[in-house]
Structure formats: structure tokens, C-alpha cells
Design an enzyme around this catalytic site. Sequence first.
Site, mmCIF file in Angstrom:
data_model
loop_
_atom_site.group_PDB
_atom_site.id
_atom_site.type_symbol
_atom_site.label_atom_id
_atom_site.label_comp_id
_atom_site.label_asym_id
_atom_site.label_seq_id
_atom_site.Cartn_x
_atom_site.Cartn_y
_atom_site.Cartn_z
ATOM 1 N N CYS A 104 -14.108 -28.013 7.643
ATOM 2 C CA CYS A 104 -12.846 -27.412 7.195
ATOM 3 C C CYS A 104 -11.771 -28.471 7.057
ATOM 4 C CB CYS A 104 -12.402 -26.341 8.199
ATOM 5 S SG CYS A 104 -10.848 -25.535 7.775
ATOM 6 N N CYS A 148 -8.468 -27.936 6.952
ATOM 7 C CA CYS A 148 -7.136 -27.467 7.332
ATOM 8 C C CYS A 148 -6.525 -28.349 8.413
ATOM 9 C CB CYS A 148 -7.170 -26.002 7.785
ATOM 10 S SG CYS A 148 -7.597 -25.738 9.518
ATOM 11 N N GLN A 189 -11.504 7.661 -4.573
ATOM 12 C CA GLN A 189 -11.976 8.281 -3.320
ATOM 13 C C GLN A 189 -13.260 9.047 -3.627
ATOM 14 O OE1 GLN A 189 -10.949 7.677 -0.389
ATOM 15 N NE2 GLN A 189 -8.955 6.729 -0.735
ATOM 16 N N PHE A 225 -2.716 5.279 4.412
ATOM 17 C CA PHE A 225 -3.722 4.917 5.412
ATOM 18 C C PHE A 225 -3.168 4.929 6.827
ATOM 19 C CE2 PHE A 225 -7.528 3.362 7.122
ATOM 20 C CZ PHE A 225 -7.215 2.355 8.023
ATOM 21 N N ASP A 262 -8.351 -7.198 1.069
ATOM 22 C CA ASP A 262 -7.328 -7.380 2.103
ATOM 23 C C ASP A 262 -7.925 -6.978 3.442
ATOM 24 O OD1 ASP A 262 -6.887 -4.265 1.633
ATOM 25 O OD2 ASP A 262 -5.853 -4.800 3.498
ATOM 26 N N HIS A 282 -5.834 -21.477 10.809
ATOM 27 C CA HIS A 282 -7.199 -21.860 10.433
ATOM 28 C C HIS A 282 -7.946 -20.696 9.784
ATOM 29 C CE1 HIS A 282 -11.378 -23.066 10.462
ATOM 30 N NE2 HIS A 282 -11.618 -21.941 11.120
ATOM 31 N N CYS A 291 -8.154 -28.068 11.972
ATOM 32 C CA CYS A 291 -9.449 -28.722 12.163
ATOM 33 C C CYS A 291 -9.345 -30.225 12.038
ATOM 34 C CB CYS A 291 -10.466 -28.146 11.175
ATOM 35 S SG CYS A 291 -10.848 -26.422 11.560
ATOM 36 N N ASP A 350 0.867 -1.174 0.000
ATOM 37 C CA ASP A 350 0.000 0.000 0.000
ATOM 38 C C ASP A 350 0.906 1.226 0.000
ATOM 39 O OD1 ASP A 350 -0.854 0.244 3.548
ATOM 40 O OD2 ASP A 350 1.047 -0.070 2.516
ATOM 41 N N SER A 351 0.321 2.407 -0.092
ATOM 42 C CA SER A 351 1.132 3.614 -0.287
ATOM 43 C C SER A 351 1.712 4.163 1.006
ATOM 44 C CB SER A 351 0.269 4.697 -0.924
ATOM 45 O OG SER A 351 -0.779 5.011 -0.003
#
Lengths: 392, 394
Positions: A303, A305, A188, A95, A265, A333, A308, A91-92
Site C-alpha cells: 500500500c 498510503c 426494490q 433506510f 457505499d 488507510h 503504510c 440518501d433519502s
Amino acid sequence: MALRFEVLGRFNRARAAQLTLPHFACQTPLFMPVGTQGTIKGLTTDQLEEIGCQIILGNTYHLALRPTSELIDELGGLHKFMNWPRALLTDSGGFQMVSLLHLADITEKGVTFQSPVDGKPMLLTPEESIQIQNRIGADIIMALDDVVRTTITGPRIEEAMYRTLRWVDRCIAAHKRPHEQNLFGIVQGGLDPVLRDICVRGLVDRNLPGYAIGGLAGGEDKDSFWRVVAQCTAALPEDKPRYVMGVGYPLDIVVCSALGADMYDCVYPTRTARFGTALVPEGVLKLKHNAMVNDTRPIDPTCACMVCKNYTRAYIHCLVTKDAMGSQLLSYHNLYYMLQLSRNLHSSIVEGRFPEFVCDFLQKMFPKGDVPEWVCNAMDVAGIDISSCCSS
Amino acid sequence: MKFAVKALSSGKARAGVVHLGSCPSSIETPCLLLSTRKGLPIFISPDLLSSLPSPDSNLLQFSPLHFSEGPSPKTISSIGGLHQMVGLHEYGFAAVARDSIQCLPECGSTNKTGASFETPCGRRLIKPVEYMEMITSMKPNLWATLADEVPAWANNKRNKTSVDRTVKWLDECIARSPAGGAVFGSIVGGSNIEERKRCAQEIIYAGYWIGGFGLGESMEERPSLLNAVTDNLPKDWPRMICGLGLPEEVLQGVAAGVDLFDSAYIYHLTIGGFALTFPLDRTEKIDYNYQLSDQGSDRTKINLRATVYRKDATPIVEDCCCYTCQNHTKAYINHLLNVHEMLAQILLEIHNTHHYLGFFRSIREAIKEGCFEQFQKKFVQSRREHLAADVVSV
């Protein structure tokens, strides 16, 4: 331009695509875990590959402070520094400036602030942001935008929108590696449709490799949120990726995907893991709760994974908030859950069963049929019939 | 559980083999029991555990006290025991009440009803009945009976009491012993050689757990105390000990004929930001040209927090084949430590465990070649010589 975006399937506004970046060919819709300081908290790059992570987000602000973009550049770029063979997005830095620093001052030049590490005065300009990101070397870099909270009203929003357009030109001019790194512009304009429209058209004119919808996921009401996303996705070009920044909750991702967004994200999955909360089809499971002490079921029986498949809620309960291993296993998870959601979105669109997937998702999350009104409205605009999930 | 001595070096050091039901391969001794918290390593997640050398890394130690605020023994039983609960079916677990990192014996509060420990959940008194309830539900491969451990400076009366209690509790534990699981009888006696001898002679079982060490005895007094115990134990049974963590201490234990060791060394190195670097190659000559950084580094270990590593794009140890050295650089770990990221500890625990397991392998090789005494001497000497070289060069 250093990417290829090929739509493989659609359902109304929703699309599944292949996004080919210099380091990896990704499938969208996709969720990007946030690796703030050059690492996803508690997970190795091997584990991230194992669970199917395609792109990781790095925070320019944090990395510029430590270990500095110059050091990362000297050591061959962030991919090499953290040994991540797949794609990266930075990101720039804008934020963090606004969210972390009460004393940040935004002018036409850039954002001035006090370094939290040593108190030195610093100025982040569009040029500087791009230079830092050029050194870090991510596949996708973000233009520095003038971010305002959606809870603010008044002329500040308009000022920020126009400044964002002026800054994007400065970012484009400063970008030294357009053939290796893709510069995305950020739309924006707050919650004002007129301003958003001006910003979209301005960015589209600049013919950037991809576009992000910014300034959301900051406390605005859900009804305003989806309407801004819907407006922007309708106006942004079909053949370029659309990234909704800071989103988010699984429900939000499903809705935004239905409306035509591709990338997301959020720190939520990993952050909530460190507080002992697991993501499950029904919503969330609070493993700190005393009810879990002797619960021998897995976190999510559906799940696949490693967590789990091997561990009970009782065992995870005794780890969470007390042992590092608890955070690790829950983060694992939760990320698996988000990445599986991405895979499901992609495959259900490609295989022509997207509406069924959405209904199934909503039924599990709202078994009593109490789907929130904003979701119903958004799905209406997206052209997806969810009447079977709604009791009203 | 099966154990056999395979080789002896001149002296008492022995190389052996342990076979546990759940582990597919036999494990050679002397060996290291990896420290765990609630059955899993402190930082290394289970899927990364398999990247460590096998079968060396297949023996784990835990304390039942880790679960004093966790799932009840009934729940653990319904899950199927510890192996099931932590998803490590092909690993061997050793249960000992004391764990040298966070369950430390508090002999001042121990009384005739039970042993007291300082734990993360506060001070706990554990009685043989409760201890055995946990052992029964967890089903470790081997477990030590509950002991009253006292430090080296305990007086004779206290020493004698600790032996009396330990023998009594041994009987109580064995009376409630679950089927399966090898029992290691606990031997204590503080620094009183006579008491140690008495304890050792009273207890005859499948293996021996030697308690009371690593609680303040000096390097000089330790060998005679150890020998007082091991001289009186039958040779064909395995001997396990807690509290001898540093390399020199392990070597003392091996020299006295101990087979299984726990160690808090790896944990303390890891949380301090240290990585082990001492040479494992036994034929290497002492190198006086080695450049020492002045930030806590010596020939044994480096502190990756040091700024000298900020741009060091080499692995911790050049030809180390652990996950960390194969994938990451000192510069990256330096950064992770600097920004307080958990991944630093994960990567360091992997490397340090790998390296320390290599040290144990060197010990076994030296015993099998019949030159353990030289190995021990040379190891200790080379560490001291580096310190001497430091003094001269300053």
C-alpha cells in the site's frame, strides 16, 4: 438530468466509465465513503482529496435533525458548509428510519417516527425527503423508497415494491432542481425475481438519470445477493449509472463490478477502523491483537498510503482503541485501500486486463484456493474465468 | 544540540536560538513544545502537522511513560527510535517523564527507588534504570533526568528529600546516558527557596529542566520561586519548564529567564470546544465596544458549542492563516461539536496551536525590541480590564 455517463471500457458485463456530475468528473467503478453527519469521521476534506475520494455520501436523516436542512441551505448548501469541492450524494432518509427506529410506522403517506432528538412526532414523506435533499444540494439525490429487510417474506415485499414506484412519482413531482441534482430511483422487490423485474421496468419507464439497487446488504445469504444484483444490472439501461447501496466488503465490490455495477457505499471501512481492523489484500488485519505488539512491518507493504509508508503495526497497535490518532490513521488507510481498489477496477477494465486483476485479487484473498462458491457462480455469469484461483 | 542567547530585554527575559540535529532550521526561543501522545499530536495527524508554522511547530514533547504498554524498548530500537517510529524525521523531540496532561507526578507514592506518576495505564513507578532504557531506545533530541517533584505546600523535610533524590537520580541517569541527545538536568525544591538554590547549584549540565511548577503554587509566589532557580543557573544554557501553560504563566516564566515551555492549555481548550481569539497584534488598542456573548466568551477565547455560532459563516479569527480558519467556519465547527464528531477536535487543535505559537512569536519580538516588560504588563492588564468592563456592564 445533470450528469453525463460515458463508458470508456468494458469486459463482458463490467464497465469502466466517466460519470460527470455538477461538482466533479468521477471515474467508475467507484466507492463512496460515508460522511454521515457532514464529515468523514476523523478526516479532513484535504485528506480525502489527497487519497482520491470522488463522491461522499451524506445522510439526510442525520443532517435534517442536526444542523437541519434549512440551516445548510441558508449557509449555501452542504458543499459549502463542509467545504467539499467534489461530489456529494444524499440518501433519502428512508433506510435510517427503518434501521434506527423500532417505532417507525410506514403508511402510504410516508414514514412516521419519533424524533430521537426531542421526541416530537415526525413524518417523512417522499415530498419532504426531496425538499430536504434539495436544500442540502447534493449532486445525486435518492428517491424515498419503502425498504424492507431481505430476511422478511410474504406480501409486505410486494406492497413495498409497488409503493416504491408510486413514491418515485411523487419524488419526481416534488424535485425542484432537476438541472443541478440527479434523482436516482431505487429498485426494490426483496429476493423475488418477478417483483424485481416489475420494479426495474417501472423505474426505467420514468427515465431517471441513474438507478440504485436497494434492499440488499442486510443479512441475506450471498447466493441470493449476487443473483439479485445480476438480474438488475442485466435489465437496467446500459448508458446510466448503477449504484448498489450499502456494499461493502472489497470482495462484494469486485463481484458486483464484474456483474456490471458502478457505484458503492458502505460504513464498513471507517467503522472497522475504529475497532482496530485494517483492510489488506489478504482480507483483514486485526491490529488490536497481541501478536501486533512488536510487529515492525507496515500494515500492508504493497500500500502506498501515508500510514503504510510511515508506520509499523507495532505503533498502530499501541494507538488503536486508546487514542483518537489510532482511529484517524486506520480510517485513512482503510479508505485509501477502498479508493485504490476503485482505481484498480477502473484502470484494469479500461486497459483490457480485468480478468487478470480479478484473479490476482482472489488469489491474494484466498491463497489456498478456497474461493467461496457464490463468487465462482457469480463470476461464471459475469463470464470471467477464475479457474486458476480455485483449487476445487 | 546547540543553544545561544541572542537578545536580552531589560530584566531576565531572553531571546535565543536552539539548533537540534534532526531539525533543518534553528528554532527561536522562548518557544513552545507541542504536546503529544505517544509521539504524535493528540488530534493533528502527521500530514496536517506540516500546515502549522515552521520551524516554530517543530519541537514536540513526549513522556517515555506513554509507551509503558506499547512496543518494547527493544522493538523501538529496532525500528530506529522515536523519530522513525512516528514518521517525523525533521522534528525535534524532548523527553520528560512528566507530561502535564496525562502523566502527572504522584509525589506521595514516589520513593527512594523511583518516581511515581498517575498515567492512563494506572499508577506507575519508574526507576532511573527503566527510564534510561526507554530514553536509549527512543533517542530523543533532548531529555530531562528523572526528578522527584513535589507541590508548593510540601514541608521542608519532603522538599529536602526531593532534592536529594533528584540529584542522586541525575547521576544514575547520566551514567546510562546514550550517545547523542542533550541532557537537561532536573531542578526541584518545591516552594523552599533555599532548597531550589541548592539544587540549582549542584547540577551543572547541557541544559536545565525546572520541575515542581504547575503543581499548586500561586501566581504571587511563583516569580520568586522561579528566580531562585534561574538566578543560580549559568546564563548560556537553555532552561526548560513544565506546567506553566496559561499565557500569564508563560509570561512569568519568560520574565524569569526560561526558554522552553510545554503547555496543557491547548489540549484543555480543544476538548472543551474553545478556540483562542486573543489579539496577537501588539499595537492594537483595547476595544471597549467589543460585544461579549454571554456563553463563556471573553477576549481570549470563544466556546464554539454556543448556539450563537450556529449560522456564523466566518472563520474563528478573521485573518488567521491556519488550516482551520482558511477552510472552515464557526458554523461548521459548532455543528461538529454538536454531533460529537472527532473532526471538531482536529480543527480546534490546529487553530489553537497555531494561535498559541503566534503568542510565542509576539513574546520573542517584544524581547528583541527590548520591551518585554511592557508587553507582559499590557497583556495582563488588558485581560483584567475586560473582566472589569464586564462587571461594570452587567
